[in-house]
Structures are given as C-alpha cells and as structure tokens.
Design a protein around this motif. Structure first.
Motif, PDB file in Angstrom:
ATOM      1  N   TRP A 147      36.579  51.855  41.312  1.00  0.00           N
ATOM      2  CA  TRP A 147      35.582  51.551  40.289  1.00  0.00           C
ATOM      3  C   TRP A 147      36.026  52.093  38.933  1.00  0.00           C
ATOM      4  CZ3 TRP A 147      32.951  54.100  36.593  1.00  0.00           C
ATOM      5  CH2 TRP A 147      31.930  53.390  35.946  1.00  0.00           C
ATOM      6  N   ASP A 148      36.510  53.327  38.912  1.00  0.00           N
ATOM      7  CA  ASP A 148      36.899  53.967  37.660  1.00  0.00           C
ATOM      8  C   ASP A 148      38.015  53.191  36.968  1.00  0.00           C
ATOM      9  OD1 ASP A 148      36.539  56.294  35.903  1.00  0.00           O
ATOM     10  OD2 ASP A 148      38.586  56.787  36.495  1.00  0.00           O
ATOM     11  N   ARG A 149      38.974  52.749  37.713  1.00  0.00           N
ATOM     12  CA  ARG A 149      40.096  52.015  37.119  1.00  0.00           C
ATOM     13  C   ARG A 149      39.693  50.614  36.685  1.00  0.00           C
ATOM     14  NH1 ARG A 149      44.602  54.631  41.252  1.00  0.00           N
ATOM     15  NH2 ARG A 149      44.454  56.709  40.282  1.00  0.00           N
ATOM     16  N   ARG A 150      38.800  49.995  37.435  1.00  0.00           N
ATOM     17  CA  ARG A 150      38.315  48.666  37.036  1.00  0.00           C
ATOM     18  C   ARG A 150      37.410  48.772  35.807  1.00  0.00           C
ATOM     19  NH1 ARG A 150      37.052  46.465  43.227  1.00  0.00           N
ATOM     20  NH2 ARG A 150      39.178  46.884  44.003  1.00  0.00           N
ATOM     21  N   GLY A 154      37.899  46.992  32.109  1.00  0.00           N
ATOM     22  CA  GLY A 154      36.882  46.023  31.710  1.00  0.00           C
ATOM     23  C   GLY A 154      36.652  44.920  32.721  1.00  0.00           C
ATOM     24  N   ASP A 155      36.943  45.204  33.988  1.00  0.00           N
ATOM     25  CA  ASP A 155      36.789  44.219  35.063  1.00  0.00           C
ATOM     26  C   ASP A 155      35.384  44.328  35.651  1.00  0.00           C
ATOM     27  OD1 ASP A 155      36.924  42.586  37.280  1.00  0.00           O
ATOM     28  OD2 ASP A 155      38.592  43.662  38.242  1.00  0.00           O
ATOM     29  N   SER A 156      34.440  43.561  35.121  1.00  0.00           N
ATOM     30  CA  SER A 156      33.041  43.653  35.556  1.00  0.00           C
ATOM     31  C   SER A 156      32.856  43.231  37.006  1.00  0.00           C
ATOM     32  CB  SER A 156      32.159  42.791  34.645  1.00  0.00           C
ATOM     33  OG  SER A 156      32.213  43.259  33.320  1.00  0.00           O
ATOM     34  N   ALA A 157      33.494  42.129  37.381  1.00  0.00           N
ATOM     35  CA  ALA A 157      33.361  41.652  38.759  1.00  0.00           C
ATOM     36  C   ALA A 157      33.959  42.669  39.735  1.00  0.00           C
ATOM     37  CB  ALA A 157      34.044  40.296  38.917  1.00  0.00           C
ATOM     38  N   GLY A 158      35.088  43.242  39.371  1.00  0.00           N
ATOM     39  CA  GLY A 158      35.717  44.241  40.218  1.00  0.00           C
ATOM     40  C   GLY A 158      34.877  45.498  40.351  1.00  0.00           C
ATOM     41  N   GLN A 159      34.204  45.878  39.263  1.00  0.00           N
ATOM     42  CA  GLN A 159      33.315  47.033  39.318  1.00  0.00           C
ATOM     43  C   GLN A 159      32.158  46.791  40.285  1.00  0.00           C
ATOM     44  OE1 GLN A 159      32.305  48.835  35.335  1.00  0.00           O
ATOM     45  NE2 GLN A 159      33.670  47.204  34.645  1.00  0.00           N
ATOM     46  N   ALA A 160      31.566  45.626  40.219  1.00  0.00           N
ATOM     47  CA  ALA A 160      30.449  45.289  41.104  1.00  0.00           C
ATOM     48  C   ALA A 160      30.888  45.308  42.564  1.00  0.00           C
ATOM     49  CB  ALA A 160      29.877  43.926  40.729  1.00  0.00           C
ATOM     50  N   GLN A 161      32.079  44.772  42.823  1.00  0.00           N
ATOM     51  CA  GLN A 161      32.594  44.768  44.189  1.00  0.00           C
ATOM     52  C   GLN A 161      32.841  46.199  44.677  1.00  0.00           C
ATOM     53  OE1 GLN A 161      35.989  45.435  45.285  1.00  0.00           O
ATOM     54  NE2 GLN A 161      35.722  44.690  47.402  1.00  0.00           N
TER      55      GLN A 161
END
Length: 219
Positions: A147-150, A154-161
């Motif tokens: 999560w921290d790296r995403r 600025g990877d919103s979809a990756g953060q949600a996942q």
C-alpha cells in the motif's frame, strides 16, 4: 521484525507455572486469553497509534509460548508444539508461509529462512499456532508495504486492492487467536487510515513492527 524477544522469552519458559486444572470450555477459553494477554504485554513497547499510546507485542509475536501452558493450549485445540531448531519447525514455517496471500515481489522464502535461522540461533518451544501467527503477521507487513509504495506512486486502484488484502490479513485466524488485546483493533485502524489515503499510521506501523526480510521487492 524480530520474531521473539530473547530475554523475556527465556524468562517465560524458565518460570512457566505447572499446568492448571481445567474446568469448562468457557474457563479454558478465559484462561487461554489471560495467558496470551500476560505474554504479549510482558515486554511493552511504546507506540503512538490513532488513539494514543498502546502497549505493543510485536517484539515478541508469540503467544502462548511457555511450556507450562501446554495443557491449556491442548485443551483449546492447539496441541502441536515445535522445538524451534527442529525439522518440524522448519516444515511448519514453510507450510504456513506458503499459504499466505502476498503482493507481487514478496520474497516469502527469505522470510521463512529468517524464521528458521532465528529458531536455530535461539531455540525455544513454540506452539504451531504461534508459528502460524508469525507468518500471518508477515502478510500484514507485506500488504502495508505494498500500500505504501502504491500510495507513493499514485496508484489508486493498487491502493484499494492492497487495503482489501490487508483487511483479510488482519483477520487471519492465528493473528486473531493470539491477539491478547488491542493488536487487531489497532491494525484495523491503520487499514481504515490507509483506505482514506492517510499515510502516517501506515508509516508508523511499518517502522515499529515490520523490519522483516523479504519486503524490499514488494510492489
């Protein structure tokens, strides 16, 4: 992440009381929870979370561990124990680590090797539940790292996942069983902060409790 605190762990095993007589299932469950709470709060670590300072257990990460509580854990269904320097412990580490849901780039083999080496360097007796809990906490650290790296990218979809996977990791069975009070609740607050894009609690958790092998390549 240190898998156990050597000095306190030695004292817990050395001073373990004789196995208590067990009564009803409720009494066994209550005693198990109290023993877990005693173990995980015995080596306090100041940590500022979303609701102030908590007494943390991550430097220990194993509950229950003392040989004297074997009868209690057996009665509760946790009768498998490992000498941390044994082949059985290595097999348990490999098995529990292999079942983890982890983000891309995670080196689960490096973490399993770290636990095995620690077990050989400082041999103790661990329940299989404790071994599983250590592996499950590694998954929490892995998803916090992802999560921290995403978030940084600025990877919103990756953060949600990552948040969704983090919540599943936090609710893992051995993590829950060895909570001892406050650990799961705090991690859930960290996940909630991550879901709204607040990086500060995630950073604090990573710095305090996730200096583990196998996190460098996570993405």
């Amino acid at each position: 992440m240190a898998a156990w605190n050597d000095t306190r762990l030695e004292q817990l095993v050395r001073d373990a009381a004789p196995a208590p007589r067990l009564g009803t299932d409720d009494e066994v469950t209550g005693l198990l929870r109290q023993l877990a709470a005693d173990v995980v709060t015995s080596q306090p670590q100041a940590h500022t979370g979303l609701r102030g300072t908590l007494t943390r257990w991550r430097k220990l990460l194993i509950a229950p561990v003392a040989v004297g509580v074997l009868a209690v854990t057996a009665a509760a269904g946790y009768a498998i124990w490992h000498d941390s320097g044994s082949a059985g412990f290595e097999q348990a580490v490999d098995g529990h680590t292999a079942r983890l849901e982890l983000p891309p780039g995670t080196d689960r083999a490096a973490y399993a090797a770290q636990l095995r080496q620690q077990g050989q360097d400082k041999q103790v007796t661990l329940s299989d539940l404790a071994t599983q809990s250590m592996a499950e906490h590694y998954a929490v650290c892995a998803w916090l790292t992802a999560w921290d790296r995403r978030h940084a990218a600025g990877d919103s979809a990756g953060q949600a996942q990552a948040v969704a996977a983090l919540r599943r990791a936090i609710e893992a069975p051995a993590m829950t069983a060895t909570d001892g009070g406050g650990v799961i609740a705090n991690l859930q607050q960290v996940a909630t902060a991550a879901a709204r894009g607040d990086r500060r609690p995630v950073t604090r958790e990573l710095q305090a409790n996730c200096t583990a092998a196998g996190l460098d390549g996570i993405r």
